[in-house]
Motif scaffolding. Structure first.
Motif, PDB file in Angstrom:
ATOM      1  N   ARG A 152       0.856  -1.248   0.030  1.00 22.23           N
ATOM      2  CA  ARG A 152      -0.155  -0.178  -0.043  1.00 22.23           C
ATOM      3  C   ARG A 152       0.868   1.191   0.215  1.00 22.23           C
ATOM      4  NH1 ARG A 152      -3.696  -0.102   4.767  1.00 22.23           N
ATOM      5  NH2 ARG A 152      -2.646   1.827   5.414  1.00 22.23           N
ATOM      6  N   LEU A 153       2.010   1.238   0.884  1.00 21.84           N
ATOM      7  CA  LEU A 153       2.813   2.366   0.853  1.00 21.84           C
ATOM      8  C   LEU A 153       3.561   2.627  -0.540  1.00 21.84           C
ATOM      9  CD1 LEU A 153       4.527   2.382   4.440  1.00 21.84           C
ATOM     10  CD2 LEU A 153       3.231   4.321   3.418  1.00 21.84           C
ATOM     11  N   THR A 154       3.920   1.408  -1.020  1.00 25.21           N
ATOM     12  CA  THR A 154       4.603   1.738  -2.464  1.00 25.21           C
ATOM     13  C   THR A 154       3.716   2.205  -3.599  1.00 25.21           C
ATOM     14  OG1 THR A 154       5.880  -0.149  -1.756  1.00 25.21           O
ATOM     15  CG2 THR A 154       5.737   0.082  -4.139  1.00 25.21           C
ATOM     16  N   GLU A 155       2.372   1.641  -3.412  1.00 26.27           N
ATOM     17  CA  GLU A 155       1.334   2.279  -4.352  1.00 26.27           C
ATOM     18  C   GLU A 155       1.277   3.919  -4.198  1.00 26.27           C
ATOM     19  OE1 GLU A 155      -1.933  -0.255  -3.861  1.00 26.27           O
ATOM     20  OE2 GLU A 155      -0.920  -2.090  -5.064  1.00 26.27           O
ATOM     21  N   ARG A 156       0.919   4.048  -3.054  1.00 25.88           N
ATOM     22  CA  ARG A 156       0.628   5.455  -2.691  1.00 25.88           C
ATOM     23  C   ARG A 156       1.933   6.576  -2.849  1.00 25.88           C
ATOM     24  NH1 ARG A 156      -2.923   5.217   3.120  1.00 25.88           N
ATOM     25  NH2 ARG A 156      -4.632   4.184   2.086  1.00 25.88           N
ATOM     26  N   THR A 157       2.942   6.025  -2.392  1.00 25.13           N
ATOM     27  CA  THR A 157       4.145   7.110  -2.380  1.00 25.13           C
ATOM     28  C   THR A 157       4.514   7.253  -4.110  1.00 25.13           C
ATOM     29  OG1 THR A 157       5.573   5.205  -2.324  1.00 25.13           O
ATOM     30  CG2 THR A 157       5.045   6.537  -0.382  1.00 25.13           C
ATOM     31  N   ASP A 158       4.186   6.290  -4.694  1.00 24.85           N
ATOM     32  CA  ASP A 158       4.307   6.292  -6.159  1.00 24.85           C
ATOM     33  C   ASP A 158       3.484   7.136  -6.866  1.00 24.85           C
ATOM     34  OD1 ASP A 158       5.649   5.474  -8.759  1.00 24.85           O
ATOM     35  OD2 ASP A 158       3.798   4.331  -9.215  1.00 24.85           O
ATOM     36  N   ALA A 159       2.259   7.413  -6.481  1.00 21.35           N
ATOM     37  CA  ALA A 159       1.391   8.153  -6.639  1.00 21.35           C
ATOM     38  C   ALA A 159       1.096   9.667  -6.241  1.00 21.35           C
ATOM     39  CB  ALA A 159      -0.289   7.511  -6.531  1.00 21.35           C
ATOM     40  N   THR A 160       2.074  10.113  -5.241  1.00 18.57           N
ATOM     41  CA  THR A 160       2.147  10.990  -4.508  1.00 18.57           C
ATOM     42  C   THR A 160       3.218  11.821  -5.029  1.00 18.57           C
ATOM     43  OG1 THR A 160       1.519   9.923  -2.378  1.00 18.57           O
ATOM     44  CG2 THR A 160       2.374  12.080  -2.072  1.00 18.57           C
ATOM     45  N   PRO A 161       2.847  12.945  -5.370  1.00 16.47           N
ATOM     46  CA  PRO A 161       4.035  13.804  -5.949  1.00 16.47           C
ATOM     47  C   PRO A 161       4.742  14.442  -4.789  1.00 16.47           C
ATOM     48  CG  PRO A 161       2.104  15.246  -6.139  1.00 16.47           C
ATOM     49  CD  PRO A 161       1.616  13.692  -5.723  1.00 16.47           C
TER      50      PRO A 161
END
Length: 165
Positions: A152-161
């Motif tokens: 979940r963190l990997t997905e969110r950080t990838d989508a977070t500028p």
């Protein structure tokens, strides 16, 4: 609250209860060998028995008290939480530390399962940030929860500028 703002508050999620047993075993592996060496030397060197067996008893008593009480205390203090904007961690012993890692600062997300953690079905998630303070660690999580958090963190950080990429 404006987008991207991190709310400073205590994290809400407790660790897995198996963390108590994991911590007890970790410390038993610290105190146990010291007691064992002192007892063996006390038995093998009769003239020094009193000087070796007395400290062995003291170390054993301290170790038993440490393993019985402190993991319960730590369990009550340690908290973690992952939101859409940040990773929150509260840890410590006498000095409690609250860490907030904004997702925009996350560089890597790793999981670790040492031998004792594997035995108890636990894992640690390490969130490395662009911070001089170092990584944020979520210790004592259920192994599946840790895998889900890492994903979940990997997905969110990838989508977070942000500036950490």
């Amino acid at each position: 609250m404006p987008t991207g703002t991190v709310e400073l508050r205590p994290p809400r999620t407790t660790l897995d209860r198996r963390a108590i047993t994991w911590w007890r075993w970790q410390w038993a592996l610290v105190f146990g060998p010291a007691v064992l060496v002192l007892v063996l030397l006390g038995l093998l060197i009769p003239p020094a028995a009193v000087w070796l067996l007395a400290p062995a008893a003291v170390v054993a008593l301290i170790g038993v008290a440490w393993c019985a009480v402190l993991p319960l205390w730590w369990f009550g203090l340690h908290r973690w939480e992952v939101t859409d904007t940040a990773v929150y961690v509260r840890s410590g012993f006498l000095w409690q530390e609250w860490r907030v890692a904004p997702l925009s600062r996350v560089q890597t997300v790793d999981t670790l399962r040492g031998p004792l953690q594997q035995r108890f079905g636990l894992a640690t998630v390490t969130v490395t940030t662009a911070s001089a303070r170092g990584a944020v660690r979520l210790r004592g999580l259920d192994a599946q929860v840790a895998a889900d958090v890492a994903e979940r963190l990997t997905e969110r950080t990838d989508a977070t500028p942000g500036d950490a990429t």
